[in-house]
Design an enzyme around this catalytic site. Structure first.
Site, PDB file in Angstrom:
ATOM      1  N   GLU A 137       0.714  -1.248   0.082  1.00  0.00           N
ATOM      2  CA  GLU A 137      -0.096  -0.111   0.089  1.00  0.00           C
ATOM      3  C   GLU A 137       0.834   1.360  -0.098  1.00  0.00           C
ATOM      4  O   GLU A 137       1.622   1.495   0.818  1.00  0.00           O
ATOM      5  CB  GLU A 137      -0.805  -0.070   1.360  1.00  0.00           C
ATOM      6  CG  GLU A 137      -1.873   1.140   1.229  1.00  0.00           C
ATOM      7  CD  GLU A 137      -3.127   0.801   2.089  1.00  0.00           C
ATOM      8  OE1 GLU A 137      -3.353  -0.161   2.170  1.00  0.00           O
ATOM      9  OE2 GLU A 137      -3.688   1.848   2.302  1.00  0.00           O
ATOM     10  N   ASN A 185      -3.349  -1.567   7.398  1.00  0.00           N
ATOM     11  CA  ASN A 185      -4.666  -1.993   7.307  1.00  0.00           C
ATOM     12  C   ASN A 185      -4.401  -3.804   7.225  1.00  0.00           C
ATOM     13  O   ASN A 185      -3.780  -4.289   6.060  1.00  0.00           O
ATOM     14  CB  ASN A 185      -4.957  -1.594   5.803  1.00  0.00           C
ATOM     15  CG  ASN A 185      -5.248  -0.079   6.089  1.00  0.00           C
ATOM     16  OD1 ASN A 185      -5.769   0.339   6.865  1.00  0.00           O
ATOM     17  ND2 ASN A 185      -5.033   0.459   4.902  1.00  0.00           N
ATOM     18  N   LYS A 241      -3.587   0.106  13.849  1.00  0.00           N
ATOM     19  CA  LYS A 241      -4.618   0.800  13.299  1.00  0.00           C
ATOM     20  C   LYS A 241      -5.830   0.360  13.528  1.00  0.00           C
ATOM     21  O   LYS A 241      -6.336  -0.581  13.168  1.00  0.00           O
ATOM     22  CB  LYS A 241      -4.630   0.964  11.753  1.00  0.00           C
ATOM     23  CG  LYS A 241      -5.474   1.821  10.865  1.00  0.00           C
ATOM     24  CD  LYS A 241      -5.331   2.291   9.578  1.00  0.00           C
ATOM     25  CE  LYS A 241      -6.248   2.778   8.706  1.00  0.00           C
ATOM     26  NZ  LYS A 241      -5.806   3.160   7.184  1.00  0.00           N
ATOM     27  N   GLU A 254     -10.561   4.309   9.073  1.00  0.00           N
ATOM     28  CA  GLU A 254     -10.793   3.866   7.557  1.00  0.00           C
ATOM     29  C   GLU A 254     -11.442   2.695   7.453  1.00  0.00           C
ATOM     30  O   GLU A 254     -10.829   1.787   6.967  1.00  0.00           O
ATOM     31  CB  GLU A 254      -9.602   4.216   6.928  1.00  0.00           C
ATOM     32  CG  GLU A 254      -8.990   5.675   7.074  1.00  0.00           C
ATOM     33  CD  GLU A 254      -7.922   6.009   6.188  1.00  0.00           C
ATOM     34  OE1 GLU A 254      -7.029   5.120   5.967  1.00  0.00           O
ATOM     35  OE2 GLU A 254      -7.907   7.180   5.496  1.00  0.00           O
ATOM     36  N   ARG A 300      -2.173   3.719  16.827  1.00  0.00           N
ATOM     37  CA  ARG A 300      -2.155   4.826  16.145  1.00  0.00           C
ATOM     38  C   ARG A 300      -3.297   5.634  16.313  1.00  0.00           C
ATOM     39  O   ARG A 300      -4.526   5.243  16.818  1.00  0.00           O
ATOM     40  CB  ARG A 300      -2.257   4.312  14.608  1.00  0.00           C
ATOM     41  CG  ARG A 300      -0.856   3.644  14.326  1.00  0.00           C
ATOM     42  CD  ARG A 300      -1.061   3.285  12.777  1.00  0.00           C
ATOM     43  NE  ARG A 300      -0.676   4.061  11.693  1.00  0.00           N
ATOM     44  CZ  ARG A 300      -1.279   4.406  10.690  1.00  0.00           C
ATOM     45  NH1 ARG A 300      -2.583   4.012  10.565  1.00  0.00           N
ATOM     46  NH2 ARG A 300      -0.827   5.402   9.775  1.00  0.00           N
ATOM     47  N   ARG A 356     -12.061  17.480   9.898  1.00  0.00           N
ATOM     48  CA  ARG A 356     -11.462  16.308  10.155  1.00  0.00           C
ATOM     49  C   ARG A 356     -10.132  16.496  11.099  1.00  0.00           C
ATOM     50  O   ARG A 356      -9.673  15.736  11.726  1.00  0.00           O
ATOM     51  CB  ARG A 356     -10.830  15.792   8.802  1.00  0.00           C
ATOM     52  CG  ARG A 356      -9.828  14.323   8.874  1.00  0.00           C
ATOM     53  CD  ARG A 356      -9.713  14.103   7.467  1.00  0.00           C
ATOM     54  NE  ARG A 356      -8.652  13.208   7.380  1.00  0.00           N
ATOM     55  CZ  ARG A 356      -8.244  12.555   6.346  1.00  0.00           C
ATOM     56  NH1 ARG A 356      -8.890  12.649   5.184  1.00  0.00           N
ATOM     57  NH2 ARG A 356      -7.140  11.735   6.423  1.00  0.00           N
ATOM     58  N   LYS A 407       0.442  10.999  13.517  1.00  0.00           N
ATOM     59  CA  LYS A 407       1.168  11.424  12.376  1.00  0.00           C
ATOM     60  C   LYS A 407       1.715  12.776  12.659  1.00  0.00           C
ATOM     61  O   LYS A 407       1.062  13.666  13.543  1.00  0.00           O
ATOM     62  CB  LYS A 407       0.225  11.403  11.094  1.00  0.00           C
ATOM     63  CG  LYS A 407      -0.106  10.119  10.729  1.00  0.00           C
ATOM     64  CD  LYS A 407      -0.774  10.076   9.413  1.00  0.00           C
ATOM     65  CE  LYS A 407      -1.262   8.579   9.131  1.00  0.00           C
ATOM     66  NZ  LYS A 407      -2.033   8.638   7.897  1.00  0.00           N
ATOM     67  N   ASP A 432      -3.050  14.170   7.046  1.00  0.00           N
ATOM     68  CA  ASP A 432      -2.782  12.824   6.586  1.00  0.00           C
ATOM     69  C   ASP A 432      -1.350  13.123   5.635  1.00  0.00           C
ATOM     70  O   ASP A 432      -1.462  13.009   4.247  1.00  0.00           O
ATOM     71  CB  ASP A 432      -3.668  12.164   5.571  1.00  0.00           C
ATOM     72  CG  ASP A 432      -3.378  10.826   5.222  1.00  0.00           C
ATOM     73  OD1 ASP A 432      -2.429  10.492   5.836  1.00  0.00           O
ATOM     74  OD2 ASP A 432      -4.035  10.472   4.492  1.00  0.00           O
ATOM     75  N   GLU A 438       4.936   9.457  13.908  1.00  0.00           N
ATOM     76  CA  GLU A 438       4.940   8.883  12.716  1.00  0.00           C
ATOM     77  C   GLU A 438       5.136   9.870  11.282  1.00  0.00           C
ATOM     78  O   GLU A 438       4.335  10.649  11.147  1.00  0.00           O
ATOM     79  CB  GLU A 438       3.242   8.243  12.517  1.00  0.00           C
ATOM     80  CG  GLU A 438       3.402   7.291  11.236  1.00  0.00           C
ATOM     81  CD  GLU A 438       2.075   6.413  11.109  1.00  0.00           C
ATOM     82  OE1 GLU A 438       1.512   6.112  12.062  1.00  0.00           O
ATOM     83  OE2 GLU A 438       1.914   6.061   9.795  1.00  0.00           O
ATOM     84  N   GLU A 443       3.594   9.372  -0.869  1.00  0.00           N
ATOM     85  CA  GLU A 443       2.404   8.912  -1.266  1.00  0.00           C
ATOM     86  C   GLU A 443       1.729  10.280  -1.886  1.00  0.00           C
ATOM     87  O   GLU A 443       0.988  10.265  -2.921  1.00  0.00           O
ATOM     88  CB  GLU A 443       1.456   8.811  -0.216  1.00  0.00           C
ATOM     89  CG  GLU A 443      -0.127   8.700  -0.521  1.00  0.00           C
ATOM     90  CD  GLU A 443      -0.874   8.256   0.856  1.00  0.00           C
ATOM     91  OE1 GLU A 443      -0.392   7.814   2.009  1.00  0.00           O
ATOM     92  OE2 GLU A 443      -2.164   8.131   0.678  1.00  0.00           O
ATOM     93  N   TRP A 485     -13.609  13.371   2.111  1.00  0.00           N
ATOM     94  CA  TRP A 485     -12.908  12.920   1.295  1.00  0.00           C
ATOM     95  C   TRP A 485     -12.828  13.622  -0.103  1.00  0.00           C
ATOM     96  O   TRP A 485     -12.245  13.305  -1.220  1.00  0.00           O
ATOM     97  CB  TRP A 485     -13.143  11.259   1.038  1.00  0.00           C
ATOM     98  CG  TRP A 485     -12.655  10.532   2.055  1.00  0.00           C
ATOM     99  CD1 TRP A 485     -11.889  10.877   3.275  1.00  0.00           C
ATOM    100  CD2 TRP A 485     -13.193   9.023   2.298  1.00  0.00           C
ATOM    101  NE1 TRP A 485     -11.892   9.711   3.953  1.00  0.00           N
ATOM    102  CE2 TRP A 485     -12.446   8.601   3.606  1.00  0.00           C
ATOM    103  CE3 TRP A 485     -13.804   8.265   1.747  1.00  0.00           C
ATOM    104  CZ2 TRP A 485     -12.583   7.391   4.115  1.00  0.00           C
ATOM    105  CZ3 TRP A 485     -13.944   7.000   1.832  1.00  0.00           C
ATOM    106  CH2 TRP A 485     -13.406   6.400   3.310  1.00  0.00           C
TER     107      TRP A 485
END
Ligand code: BDP
Length: 678
Positions: free
Chosen positions: A169, A212, A289, A293, A326, A338, A362, A367, A389, A395, A545
């Site tokens: 991922e 995940n 996690k 999500e 996390r 968010r 994070k 994100d 993190e 990404e 999103w």
């Protein structure tokens, strides 16, 4: 003379003849022989690295010995081992090294000098040895060495988002390094090179599987495979961690529930953890996690994150295992912004975690965007150690196509002052535990490695793996120093090459910000894969999103109002940071559109209107990529053709992409700007 082609596999552990004549003779004089004490697997690794490196750097064979003689020697051994050889280092020199810290010292002897590399553990010697080699690779003066260094953060991990089917991922460098089908019987030699690379920059942990997670990763079959990797990694000081699935008791253990308060669930985890430690006695712990999500978690049972963490931490505790829980959660039922959710969820839980838990946060509240202000949880929890993190894999930053050096971004985050306990309460001091006097600390980097021959897809993405390790070891190091080390080890010590590449690296992140998300814009990448621009995107199943949710462009202006007149996210920061972010005039312009909805006609500090400045930034971003390409072209004769061509192709693509970003964003945002404002 044509320079020999290279494929990048060697990373920064590239040992080439020292081409500075003074240093060359200095090193040759200082190292006539090598003595590595002990016979453990780690001592063997040290020996084999020095056997590989020294003859290559010094262009001659270097004898290895087990006893001292009349010749100048490099001696590697623990403080105790050195004492047994009659080479004691003074107590005060080694006292504060801790378990992993090393000392490298020139010690005068009767006939000649010794260079001693020492510490209190074998891992310390390994780190010291790699540091010493770095001194030679970067051509430092080694005549009177007296350097000690200890890690400021205890658990320094790479987190692999690798799936058991070999896909990764957010991986942009091929397939997973872990060949699950072949394990435990076949050990790919690359596992050793991976561990070497990690050890060379001071990393001491690796979490093998995706956050995940799949339940299967905790099955006995897979644990046996993981144990084979742990066996390879152990002598490199690298401990193994896994990402469990919270609902594993149901999926793997056939229980009816995974409720953290159910005794049968707790018993299942206790048994599973016991099994892990039977197979991997030095297992590091879990990174999880949960309730994020779509991942299962304690909230599925009306229990809190603290209750969920307690379940796993209790199972790990008897073995000294760590739990990285996390905080990447954003239940929009908590808040419509968010950026505020994680704070709201975790602040009430402060003080409710066991001592073997770190809440993993994070760097920013959304994100891994190209730039974010520091996460407000840093500074908000006083009784809960926080792991930082970071995302090494790019990404949202052009993946393995764009050359973007992240050292500067991470330095900005680590240096950010939360003011939690007055000024100087930096994120770094919260993470390393010194601000609140914690004795546990951790930093986690989402890995950018894969099966590509050059490990990271882009030759320059190796710099981010390197920088992560170096900062994890010592966050007081500067991004520039790290970049220079990496360049010298990876490309060349020629001052011209070093200078040019430094410009390229150091200005690459600011350039990327300009052509992607200037002035605090964020999350306007294409949906799903997050590559390329799409500020118009507005078709997601969740409002947050959508990209329009983040930039909020309208005819009045641009940006997300998180000030006290908007979502009030600023209230999650301490004074005076809070007031600074809140005040449109005082807010650092790099975060302007993060915290404010700014009128198009508003003048910024340099006198330009917002719209003018936005256009200017996009143009500057593209212009810098043009410059990068030109700088790289001028280095053609200084770099081996294979790596040069590879990077050239990526820079071409980066330039096309930067222009694309500029065009899409200026066209899109331009629609909202009335003629009289432009
Ligand atoms: C986001 C990624 C997603 C990860 C998630 C996470 O897009 O793939 O699973 O973070 O950190 O950045 O859990």
């Amino acid at each position: 003379m044509r320079i020999r082609d290279e494929d990048g596999y060697e990373l920064w552990l590239r040992y080439r003849v020292v081409d500075n004549p003074d240093r060359f003779s200095q090193y040759r004089t200082a190292i006539d022989q090598v003595i590595v004490l002990g016979n453990s697997p780690t001592a063997e690794i040290i020996r084999s690295e020095l056997r590989r490196a020294l003859p290559a750097l010094l262009d001659r064979s270097v004898p290895f010995s087990t006893h001292t003689s009349e010749q100048p020697a490099l001696v590697v051994g623990t403080v105790q081992q050195l004492a047994a050889l009659g080479l004691s280092v003074q107590r005060e020199q080694s006292r504060d090294l801790g378990e992993e810290g090393f000392l490298i010292r020139t010690q005068p002897g009767d006939h000649h000098n010794w260079i001693l590399i020492t510490g209190h553990s074998e891992a310390a010697l390994l780190y010291g040895m790699f540091h010493f080699l770095r001194l030679l690779q970067t051509q430092q003066d080694i005549r009177a060495l007296d350097r000690s260094s200890s890690p400021r953060i205890r658990r320094r991990l790479l987190a692999h988002w690798d799936n058991l089917d070999g896909s990764i991922e957010r991986g942009y460098a091929g397939r997973s390094l872990w060949k699950w089908d072949e394990l435990p019987h076949t050990i790919d030699p690359r596992y050793h090179d991976y561990a070497r690379a990690c050890a060379s920059i001071g990393l001491n942990g690796t979490c093998l599987n995706n956050v995940n997670a799949q339940a299967k990763s905790l099955s006995t079959d897979y644990l046996i495979k993981a144990a084979a990797l742990a066996d390879v990694f152990r002598p490199y000081g690298l401990r193994l961690y896994l990402s469990p699935l919270f609902s594993a008791p149901m999926q793997l253990g056939n229980l009816k529930t995974s409720d953290p308060r159910d005794p049968s669930v707790a018993a299942w985890w206790r048994e599973k953890v016991a099994e892990i430690y039977r197979l991997i006695p030095d297992f590091g712990g879990f990174q999880i996690k949960a309730n994020s999500e779509g991942q299962p978690g304690p909230r599925d049972y009306g229990a809190s994150h603290a209750a969920g963490a307690d379940l796993l931490a209790a199972a790990l505790e008897p073995y000294g295992g760590l739990l990285l829980w996390r905080a990447f959660v954003y239940e929009t039922t908590l808040d419509t912004d968010r950026a505020k959710c994680a704070y709201q969820e975790f602040v009430p839980l402060d003080g409710r975690f066991r001592t073997n838990v770190l809440v993993q946060v994070k760097n920013g509240p959304i994100d891994f965007q190209p730039r974010e202000p520091f996460h407000p949880l840093f500074g908000a929890l006083e009784q809960t150690p926080l792991a930082l993190e970071l995302q090494i894999t790019q990404e949202y930053l052009g993946q393995s196509i764009h050359l973007v050096y992240l050292g500067g971004m991470w330095q900005e985050i680590l240096d950010s002052d939360t003011h939690a306990k007055g000024s100087g309460s930096t994120v770094a001091r919260i993470v390393d535990g010194t601000l609140h006097d914690y004795n546990t600390s951790s930093i986690v980097g989402v890995a950018n490695t894969g099966s590509d021959r050059n490990w990271c897809g882009h030759h320059f993405a190796q710099a981010n793996w390197y920088a992560f390790g170096r900062l994890a070891w010592d966050h007081t190091l500067r991004a520039e120093t790290i970049a220079e080390e990496w360049i010298r080890a990876t490309w060349s010590n020629d001052p011209r090459v070093v200078d040019h590449l430094k410009t390229l690296l150091l200005d690459s992140w600011p350039a990327c910000l300009n052509y992607m998300t200037p002035l605090g814009l964020h999350h306007i990448m294409q949906e799903g894969h997050h590559y390329g621009p799409d500020p118009a995107f507005n078709a997601a199943p969740r409002e947050d999103w959508n990209n329009v949710y983040y930039h909020r462009a309208d005819t009045k202006g641009l940006g997300f109002d998180r000030s006290s007149t908007g979502s009030q996210a600023v209230s999650q920061y301490h004074s005076p940071q809070r007031e600074q972010f809140d005040d449109l005039a005082a807010c650092p312009e790099k975060f302007l559109l993060w915290f404010h909805h700014v009128p198009w006609e508003r003048r910024l500090h340099n006198g330009r209107t917002l719209w003018e400045e936005l256009q200017q930034r996009y143009h500057e971003g593209v212009a810098f990529v043009e410059k990068m390409r030109e700088v790289w072209r001028r280095l053609q004769t200084d770099i081996d053709p294979q790596r040069h061509e590879h990077v050239t192709q990526r820079l071409n693509q980066q330039l096309e992409n930067a222009r694309w970003w500029r065009e899409v964003c200026l066209n899109y945002f331009g629609q909202f700007v009335r003629r009289e404002d432009s």
